[in-house]
Design an enzyme around this catalytic site. Structure first.
Site, PDB file in Angstrom:
ATOM      1  N   SER A 154       0.832  -1.207   0.000  1.00 24.20           N
ATOM      2  CA  SER A 154       0.000   0.000   0.000  1.00 24.20           C
ATOM      3  C   SER A 154       0.871   1.263   0.000  1.00 24.20           C
ATOM      4  O   SER A 154       1.642   1.476  -0.928  1.00 24.20           O
ATOM      5  CB  SER A 154      -0.956  -0.052   1.196  1.00 24.20           C
ATOM      6  OG  SER A 154      -1.950   0.931   1.100  1.00 24.20           O
ATOM      7  N   ASP A 249     -10.348  -3.438  -5.286  1.00 19.24           N
ATOM      8  CA  ASP A 249      -9.529  -2.422  -4.631  1.00 19.24           C
ATOM      9  C   ASP A 249      -9.498  -1.185  -5.518  1.00 19.24           C
ATOM     10  O   ASP A 249      -9.224  -1.280  -6.720  1.00 19.24           O
ATOM     11  CB  ASP A 249      -8.110  -2.963  -4.419  1.00 19.24           C
ATOM     12  CG  ASP A 249      -7.211  -2.039  -3.629  1.00 19.24           C
ATOM     13  OD1 ASP A 249      -7.668  -0.956  -3.215  1.00 19.24           O
ATOM     14  OD2 ASP A 249      -6.036  -2.404  -3.420  1.00 19.24           O
ATOM     15  N   HIS A 279      -8.291  -4.711  -0.606  1.00 16.74           N
ATOM     16  CA  HIS A 279      -7.109  -4.048  -0.073  1.00 16.74           C
ATOM     17  C   HIS A 279      -6.835  -4.552   1.354  1.00 16.74           C
ATOM     18  O   HIS A 279      -7.745  -4.745   2.144  1.00 16.74           O
ATOM     19  CB  HIS A 279      -7.338  -2.538  -0.045  1.00 16.74           C
ATOM     20  CG  HIS A 279      -6.089  -1.752   0.192  1.00 16.74           C
ATOM     21  ND1 HIS A 279      -5.237  -1.408  -0.824  1.00 16.74           N
ATOM     22  CD2 HIS A 279      -5.545  -1.244   1.323  1.00 16.74           C
ATOM     23  CE1 HIS A 279      -4.219  -0.716  -0.332  1.00 16.74           C
ATOM     24  NE2 HIS A 279      -4.382  -0.621   0.979  1.00 16.74           N
TER      25      HIS A 279
END
Length: 306
Positions: A154, A249, A279
């Site tokens: 991320s 996501d 995610h």
């Protein structure tokens, strides 16, 4: 929270998971996150260091290494995710230990500074300082400075990419590879997945916008690629890259489009879409999906280091 996304059965507990939309809550959350230990065990040694960070900051850093390996080893610089607002979680420590154990690498994990107190460029500059420190002290650390992989999930993927551009621009040794899972790479958010996944578990488009807005609240930097790697003018000399994206996501297309940019620049890249995931799916680190994902990453790391 809607439940129209068909998550894998082992990930369905994430259906109701959603990060807070108010950034000012996170410093209180981090009080508890900071209590999560990363401890040595029968296979792994964990050592705490304080190294030079950005603008003289004393940067707490973990070195996580396989036990009983005294010889020089490759290195993985692991930059944890969490939107640049959350400290490392148990999941991050588990992955760092797996990487160390299964690839016989020394893993260096800096505890970089977070928003809202420290906005761009503090996090990425702290991490770049950690990278420079690792290269400069390779002998003492018993690592091979020519076999360093930068990795992150991320926001950590954002940092890993930015560190490559910074190393290239600043004349530093480049990492041999970059490993990213569901990375956040483009502050413009002009992708189909950003338009499509406005109500996904854990992270959605609205939350992604909040993070980008907060990160760049003081304006855009001169080197925009240090904040928004997708906007780099040139991808030449970028390191060989592994990208893993989640099916449901808002950041899905960031990974796809970044891979296309790398391919256009003749950079080796491996892209995997993990079906049935959202995610942050790494949090289910005991699941079959995560075990399979880890196996792919380990194989890529070994191939890259070879």
């Amino acid at each position: 929270m809607k439940t129209r996304y068909h998550l894998d059965k082992e990930l369905r507990f994430l259906t109701m998971a959603h990060l807070f939309p108010n950034i000012h809550v996170y410093p209180f959350v981090n009080v508890f996150m900071g209590m999560i230990p990363c401890k040595s065990d029968e296979k792994i040694d964990v050592k705490k260091h304080v190294i030079p960070g950005y603008e003289g900051y004393k940067l707490p850093t973990l070195i996580i290494e396989p036990r009983n390996y005294k010889e020089k080893l490759p290195c993985i610089m692991f930059f944890h995710g969490g939107g640049l607002i959350l400290k490392a979680a148990e999941t991050h420590y588990q992955f760092a230990k797996w990487y160390a154990e299964r690839t016989h690498c020394r893993v260096i994990m800096p505890d970089y500074r977070l928003m809202p107190k420290y906005r761009f460029p503090y996090a990425v500059e702290d991490c770049y300082c950690a990278y420079e420190w690792a290269v400069a002290n390779a002998g003492n650390l018993n690592i091979d400075e020519n076999k360093i992989i930068v990795a992150g999930d991320s926001a950590g993927g954002n940092i890993a990419s930015a560190v490559v551009f910074m190393a290239r621009d600043r004349g530093q040794i480049l990492p041999i590879g970059v490993l990213m899972s569901y990375p956040a790479l483009d502050r413009r958010m002009d992708t189909e997945s950003m338009r499509k996944y406005t109500d996904t578990p854990v992270l959605d488009t609205g939350l992604a916008k909040m993070y980008w807005d907060e990160m760049l609240i003081n304006g855009l930097p001169q080197h925009i690629e240090y904040a928004s790697p997708m906007e780099a003018v040139s991808f030449s000399e970028f390191s060989s890259t592994y990208i893993e994206i989640a099916e449901f996501d808002s950041l899905h297309d960031d990974g796809v489009l970044f891979a296309e940019k790398l391919k256009s620049a003749n950079i080796p890249v491996e892209l995997h879409e993990v079906k049935g995931t959202c995610h942050g799916f790494e949090v289910a680190f005991k699941s079959r999906i995560v075990r399979e994902s880890l196996d792919r990453r380990i194989a890529w790391i070994k191939k890259t280091l070879a």
